[in-house]
Design a protein around this motif. Structure first.
Motif, PDB file in Angstrom:
ATOM      1  N   LYS A   1      -9.823   6.513   1.608  1.00 14.73           N
ATOM      2  CA  LYS A   1     -10.047   5.618   0.480  1.00 14.73           C
ATOM      3  C   LYS A   1     -11.357   5.181   0.085  1.00 14.73           C
ATOM      4  O   LYS A   1     -12.145   4.957   0.888  1.00 14.73           O
ATOM      5  CB  LYS A   1      -9.446   4.023   0.956  1.00 14.73           C
TER       6      LYS A   1
ATOM      7  N   GLU B   1      -2.964  -5.722   6.863  1.00 13.14           N
ATOM      8  CA  GLU B   1      -3.825  -4.936   5.949  1.00 13.14           C
ATOM      9  C   GLU B   1      -4.773  -4.151   6.946  1.00 13.14           C
ATOM     10  O   GLU B   1      -4.989  -2.731   6.868  1.00 13.14           O
ATOM     11  CB  GLU B   1      -4.629  -5.935   5.218  1.00 13.14           C
TER      12      GLU B   1
ATOM     13  N   GLU C   1      -6.832   5.472   7.897  1.00 14.80           N
ATOM     14  CA  GLU C   1      -8.078   6.333   7.672  1.00 14.80           C
ATOM     15  C   GLU C   1      -8.442   7.226   8.862  1.00 14.80           C
ATOM     16  O   GLU C   1      -8.916   8.488   8.837  1.00 14.80           O
ATOM     17  CB  GLU C   1      -9.386   5.291   7.626  1.00 14.80           C
TER      18      GLU C   1
ATOM     19  N   TRP D   1     -13.490   2.488   1.984  1.00 15.73           N
ATOM     20  CA  TRP D   1     -13.277   2.178   3.446  1.00 15.73           C
ATOM     21  C   TRP D   1     -14.855   2.207   4.085  1.00 15.73           C
ATOM     22  O   TRP D   1     -14.887   1.232   4.478  1.00 15.73           O
ATOM     23  CB  TRP D   1     -12.503   3.578   4.059  1.00 15.73           C
TER      24      TRP D   1
ATOM     25  N   TRP E   1      -4.741  -0.352   7.578  1.00 13.77           N
ATOM     26  CA  TRP E   1      -5.698   0.611   6.923  1.00 13.77           C
ATOM     27  C   TRP E   1      -6.745   1.453   7.892  1.00 13.77           C
ATOM     28  O   TRP E   1      -6.921   2.564   7.749  1.00 13.77           O
ATOM     29  CB  TRP E   1      -6.735  -0.393   6.248  1.00 13.77           C
TER      30      TRP E   1
ATOM     31  N   ASP F   1       0.995  -1.118   0.029  1.00 16.70           N
ATOM     32  CA  ASP F   1      -0.028  -0.017  -0.028  1.00 16.70           C
ATOM     33  C   ASP F   1       0.974   1.254  -0.271  1.00 16.70           C
ATOM     34  O   ASP F   1       1.170   1.782   0.985  1.00 16.70           O
ATOM     35  CB  ASP F   1      -0.783  -0.045   1.114  1.00 16.70           C
TER      36      ASP F   1
END
Length: 411
Positions: free
Chosen positions: A278, A373, A381, A281, A377, A22
């Protein structure tokens, strides 16, 4: 000047390219600092032309493109055209340092490796030994800021040292460590707020010259007693007994209306109201909520119990430690210590819950890749948006979904 950093800080190496799961060169806005922007004005050729066209010459903002807001200079191989042509010396400050983060205080710099980076996140989760926070003193002069609350900052540093030691006490369960961390921050914030209330009542001239009332000797004595109290081996048992005697006697107890599944679903739902970096999300969170809604309480609790039996508490410890180290001293600016430790605990619990949902979806298997992940993530966010961080902090202070009552019932 004093520098703090975790013992693995200097070991980080960016792998870059498609080997990284990522890239950090997309999703959020990248701004070139003024010093680097001046260097870019002297770059010629095709790259210089692109820089002039794609970088706002006043703000330094790089114009992103595509659905994932890719940096203009991130090529198809997920490598930087600026580095390829000019070398790393031409990277802007943000790109050169990320995921290395530095929180700046007048005479202290606190460095960390942001786990928004999947490589840094994996490095943390795979670690089995306790993290050590190292400090180095240099001859650099500290900044002088009359408005900065040095006295509060000293209390926070001492409190954080105690919190971090507690969170690495593997004689206690991870839930007990979380509960005690909340207990410490709750008790000490009461003393912080008492002083803050006195400061509100100071005269006009004192406020004009940023003069602050100091902690009383009694308050400082209480803080020392609190930190000492929570070091005792029976601190958790005593805290539970004190809660039972108080009006909050239903803490740690779940019931049909406020069960674990509902409390965590409400917390996850709140994330859907925040800025999404994203585009996938919020749809992902909604799918998680839909799956949870279809599970009855008994099914959920039985599955969660099975999941916890195969969960490595050391990974949870590392997350809790990371968030506490990064957030705690930021309360020097608002005095909201409890909110910062709530954030640390809630972040950890939500990541654990996302792992649980992934485990269910994948026939009760969960790989390290899965853990990295969803952990990185979630953090990306929340932490890569100033708006989200401000809202998250505010929710911890004011929204009943994040009350101590609810959080304790999750532990």
């Amino acid at each position: 000047m004093r520098y703090y950093y975790p013992d693995y800080f200097k070991d980080f190496v960016c792998i870059g390219g498609k080997a990284c799961s990522d890239s950090c060169c997309h999703i959020w806005q990248i701004t070139v600092d003024k010093k680097t922007l001046r260097k870019y004005k002297h770059v010629t050729g095709e790259l210089g032309k692109r820089m002039a066209e794609k970088i706002d010459q006043k703000t330094g903002d790089i114009c992103p493109h595509g659905e994932e807001n890719r940096c203009e200079f991130l090529n198809e191989d997920n490598l930087c055209d600026i580095v390829a042509e000019l070398g790393e010396d031409y990277l802007c400050e943000t790109c050169y340092t990320h995921p290395r983060h530095e929180e700046v205080y007048p005479d202290v710099r606190e460095r960390s490796l942001a786990i928004t980076c999947p490589i840094a996140c994996r490095q943390l989760l795979e670690r089995k030994e306790p993290v050590r926070i190292i400090y180095e003193d240099t001859d650099e002069p500290g900044d002088k800021d009359k408005k900065f609350d040095y006295e509060l900052f000293d209390v926070l540093l001492k409190t954080r040292d105690n919190l971090l030691k507690l969170q690495q006490d593997r004689e206690l369960t991870i839930s007990q460590r979380m509960a005690l961390s909340l207990g410490i921050s709750h008790d000490i914030e009461r003393r912080i707020r008492a002083r803050s209330l006195r400061n509100k009542n100071t005269g006009f001239l004192d406020k004009l010259f940023a003069k602050k009332n100091s902690f009383t000797d009694e308050e400082l004595g209480d803080i020392e007693k609190i930190l000492k109290y929570y070091k005792k081996s029976d601190a958790f048992e005593k805290m539970c007994k004190n809660i039972e005697k108080s009006e909050e006697s239903d803490w740690f107890m779940l019931d049909d209306e406020e069960d674990k599944k509902k409390i965590l679903s409400d917390m996850i739902f709140t994330l859907c109201t925040m800025e999404a970096l994203k585009p996938t999300w919020i749809p992902y969170l909604q799918s998680v909520l839909n799956i949870r809604q279809q599970m009855d309480n008994k099914e959920y609790l039985e599955s969660y119990k099975e999941f916890e039996a195969v969960t490595d508490d050391i990974e949870i410890e590392q997350l809790l430690f990371y968030f506490t180290y990064v957030y705690c001293c930021q309360s020097a600016y608002d005095g909201a210590l409890l909110a910062k430790i709530k954030m640390a605990v809630v972040n950890t619990l939500i990541i654990k819950e996302l792992w649980f949902m992934c485990w269910l979806e994948n026939d009760k298997t969960l790989t390290m890749e899965d853990k990295v992940e969803y952990a990185h993530w979630f953090v990306r966010e929340v932490e890569n948006s100033d708006e989200n961080m401000e809202q998250w902090n505010s929710l911890m202070q004011r929204n009943p979904r994040f009350s101590l009552d609810n959080i304790f019932k999750l532990l």
